[in-house]
Write a protein that holds these residues in place. Sequence first.
Motif, mmCIF file in Angstrom:
data_model
loop_
_atom_site.group_PDB
_atom_site.id
_atom_site.type_symbol
_atom_site.label_atom_id
_atom_site.label_comp_id
_atom_site.label_asym_id
_atom_site.label_seq_id
_atom_site.Cartn_x
_atom_site.Cartn_y
_atom_site.Cartn_z
ATOM 1 N N VAL A 161 0.831 -1.201 0.000
ATOM 2 C CA VAL A 161 0.000 0.000 0.000
ATOM 3 C C VAL A 161 0.866 1.252 0.000
ATOM 4 C CG1 VAL A 161 -1.705 1.301 1.327
ATOM 5 C CG2 VAL A 161 -1.992 -1.143 1.018
ATOM 6 N N ASN A 162 1.936 1.273 0.799
ATOM 7 C CA ASN A 162 2.828 2.429 0.811
ATOM 8 C C ASN A 162 3.452 2.646 -0.562
ATOM 9 O OD1 ASN A 162 3.292 0.726 3.477
ATOM 10 N ND2 ASN A 162 3.221 2.883 4.015
ATOM 11 N N LEU A 163 3.889 1.568 -1.180
ATOM 12 C CA LEU A 163 4.519 1.667 -2.496
ATOM 13 C C LEU A 163 3.534 2.151 -3.548
ATOM 14 C CD1 LEU A 163 6.582 -1.622 -2.378
ATOM 15 C CD2 LEU A 163 7.463 0.704 -2.209
ATOM 16 N N VAL A 164 2.316 1.642 -3.510
ATOM 17 C CA VAL A 164 1.293 2.068 -4.462
ATOM 18 C C VAL A 164 0.990 3.551 -4.269
ATOM 19 C CG1 VAL A 164 -1.141 1.813 -5.085
ATOM 20 C CG2 VAL A 164 0.277 -0.206 -4.793
ATOM 21 N N ALA A 165 0.882 3.973 -3.029
ATOM 22 C CA ALA A 165 0.585 5.379 -2.754
ATOM 23 C C ALA A 165 1.685 6.279 -3.306
ATOM 24 C CB ALA A 165 0.408 5.587 -1.249
ATOM 25 N N LEU A 166 2.937 5.905 -3.102
ATOM 26 C CA LEU A 166 4.045 6.701 -3.621
ATOM 27 C C LEU A 166 4.094 6.677 -5.144
ATOM 28 C CD1 LEU A 166 6.764 5.733 -1.018
ATOM 29 C CD2 LEU A 166 5.668 7.967 -1.278
ATOM 30 N N ILE B 111 1.509 6.276 -7.210
ATOM 31 C CA ILE B 111 0.409 7.120 -7.709
ATOM 32 C C ILE B 111 0.752 8.596 -7.544
ATOM 33 C CG2 ILE B 111 -1.991 7.795 -7.238
ATOM 34 C CD1 ILE B 111 -2.589 4.800 -6.791
ATOM 35 N N GLN B 112 1.417 8.933 -6.459
ATOM 36 C CA GLN B 112 1.827 10.320 -6.264
ATOM 37 C C GLN B 112 2.769 10.759 -7.382
ATOM 38 O OE1 GLN B 112 2.779 12.033 -2.306
ATOM 39 N NE2 GLN B 112 4.850 12.212 -3.129
ATOM 40 N N GLU B 113 3.728 9.904 -7.730
ATOM 41 C CA GLU B 113 4.679 10.239 -8.789
ATOM 42 C C GLU B 113 4.012 10.311 -10.159
ATOM 43 O OE1 GLU B 113 7.843 7.413 -8.777
ATOM 44 O OE2 GLU B 113 8.769 8.248 -6.983
ATOM 45 N N ARG B 114 3.133 9.361 -10.442
ATOM 46 C CA ARG B 114 2.539 9.264 -11.783
ATOM 47 C C ARG B 114 1.375 10.214 -12.005
ATOM 48 N NH1 ARG B 114 6.202 7.151 -14.977
ATOM 49 N NH2 ARG B 114 6.897 5.141 -14.245
ATOM 50 N N ILE B 115 0.505 10.348 -10.996
ATOM 51 C CA ILE B 115 -0.729 11.120 -11.181
ATOM 52 C C ILE B 115 -0.680 12.452 -10.449
ATOM 53 C CG2 ILE B 115 -3.238 11.080 -10.818
ATOM 54 C CD1 ILE B 115 -3.123 8.046 -11.093
ATOM 55 N N TRP C 95 -1.396 12.714 -7.110
ATOM 56 C CA TRP C 95 -2.212 12.663 -5.893
ATOM 57 C C TRP C 95 -1.277 12.456 -4.712
ATOM 58 C CZ3 TRP C 95 -6.516 8.670 -7.497
ATOM 59 C CH2 TRP C 95 -7.261 9.211 -8.542
ATOM 60 N N ARG C 96 -1.512 13.161 -3.626
ATOM 61 C CA ARG C 96 -0.649 13.035 -2.458
ATOM 62 C C ARG C 96 -0.726 11.628 -1.884
ATOM 63 N NH1 ARG C 96 -0.768 18.181 1.275
ATOM 64 N NH2 ARG C 96 0.847 16.900 2.220
ATOM 65 N N ALA C 97 0.457 11.071 -1.591
ATOM 66 C CA ALA C 97 0.556 9.685 -1.130
ATOM 67 C C ALA C 97 -0.244 9.448 0.147
ATOM 68 C CB ALA C 97 2.021 9.306 -0.905
ATOM 69 N N GLY C 98 -0.224 10.414 1.062
ATOM 70 C CA GLY C 98 -0.965 10.261 2.313
ATOM 71 C C GLY C 98 -2.455 10.111 2.076
ATOM 72 N N TYR C 99 -2.976 10.876 1.133
ATOM 73 C CA TYR C 99 -4.405 10.778 0.822
ATOM 74 C C TYR C 99 -4.738 9.459 0.125
ATOM 75 C CZ TYR C 99 -4.723 15.727 2.009
ATOM 76 O OH TYR C 99 -4.673 16.939 2.655
ATOM 77 N N VAL C 100 -3.841 9.019 -0.743
ATOM 78 C CA VAL C 100 -4.058 7.736 -1.422
ATOM 79 C C VAL C 100 -4.083 6.603 -0.402
ATOM 80 C CG1 VAL C 100 -3.082 6.073 -3.068
ATOM 81 C CG2 VAL C 100 -3.074 8.521 -3.611
ATOM 82 N N GLN C 101 -3.100 6.619 0.501
ATOM 83 C CA GLN C 101 -3.052 5.572 1.523
ATOM 84 C C GLN C 101 -4.271 5.647 2.431
ATOM 85 O OE1 GLN C 101 0.681 4.549 2.968
ATOM 86 N NE2 GLN C 101 -0.070 3.601 4.839
ATOM 87 N N LEU C 102 -4.670 6.852 2.803
ATOM 88 C CA LEU C 102 -5.867 7.025 3.621
ATOM 89 C C LEU C 102 -7.091 6.469 2.908
ATOM 90 C CD1 LEU C 102 -7.230 8.192 6.158
ATOM 91 C CD2 LEU C 102 -7.431 10.364 4.913
ATOM 92 N N GLY C 103 -7.206 6.710 1.613
ATOM 93 C CA GLY C 103 -8.332 6.187 0.840
ATOM 94 C C GLY C 103 -8.356 4.665 0.800
ATOM 95 N N ILE C 104 -7.189 4.069 0.617
ATOM 96 C CA ILE C 104 -7.108 2.602 0.595
ATOM 97 C C ILE C 104 -7.466 2.036 1.966
ATOM 98 C CG2 ILE C 104 -5.532 0.636 0.354
ATOM 99 C CD1 ILE C 104 -4.021 2.373 -1.783
ATOM 100 N N ASP C 105 -6.899 2.624 3.022
ATOM 101 C CA ASP C 105 -7.191 2.152 4.372
ATOM 102 C C ASP C 105 -8.671 2.357 4.723
ATOM 103 O OD1 ASP C 105 -4.595 1.328 4.679
ATOM 104 O OD2 ASP C 105 -3.988 3.040 5.914
ATOM 105 N N ALA C 106 -9.246 3.477 4.301
ATOM 106 C CA ALA C 106 -10.673 3.725 4.557
ATOM 107 C C ALA C 106 -11.535 2.690 3.840
ATOM 108 C CB ALA C 106 -11.047 5.139 4.108
#
Length: 185
Positions: A118-123, A125-129, A131-142
């Motif tokens: 999840v951490n790797l995916v969030a980072l 997505i942040q690089e490619r798109i 979107w901030r990694a923290g928000y991506v991880q929060l969305g996945i965890d939610a």
Amino acid sequence: MGALLVSVGLQFYAQATLLTGGVAGAALLLHYATGHGFDALFVLINLPFYVLAVRRMGWKPAIRTFIAVALVSWLMRMEPDWMGFAHLSPVFAAVAGGGAMGVGLLILFRHRTGLGGVNLVALYIQERIGWRAGYVQLGIDATIMAAALLFLPPGKVALSLAGTAIMNLVLAINHRPGRYLAISL
């Protein structure tokens, strides 16, 4: 020691039927939903992320991460033979388990080792798109926590959220750039 502390925290969660975020949370959720062993699910869910780990962190940290995942998985399988709980308060499990996982992750992160994708995916997505990694991880965890409502009572999900907050507070307070640098006087 990091893997041991994470596995003890996860064992508290498994015994109290609680949940955390990330790949470990997804593996616990699938364990509750299907009855399949957490250990196998944790390793299987992580498999696709090793390619991303090599690309993002390089071979050495990716291998350390693979070893840490395998160790946590093995410990989760073995610990029920090594320790038991005649009584485990879910509130205590949330607090102690979240704290143990936070300290365990802190040890692992300090040595450039992780436990899941999840951490790797969030980072990524942040690089490619962007979107901030923290928000991506929060969305996945939610999403994982919301899915938990299908299998766990709302009170257990609320305790899971509290325990996950404790885990993340341990990391947020203690894992900072420069925190581990020696200072000569």
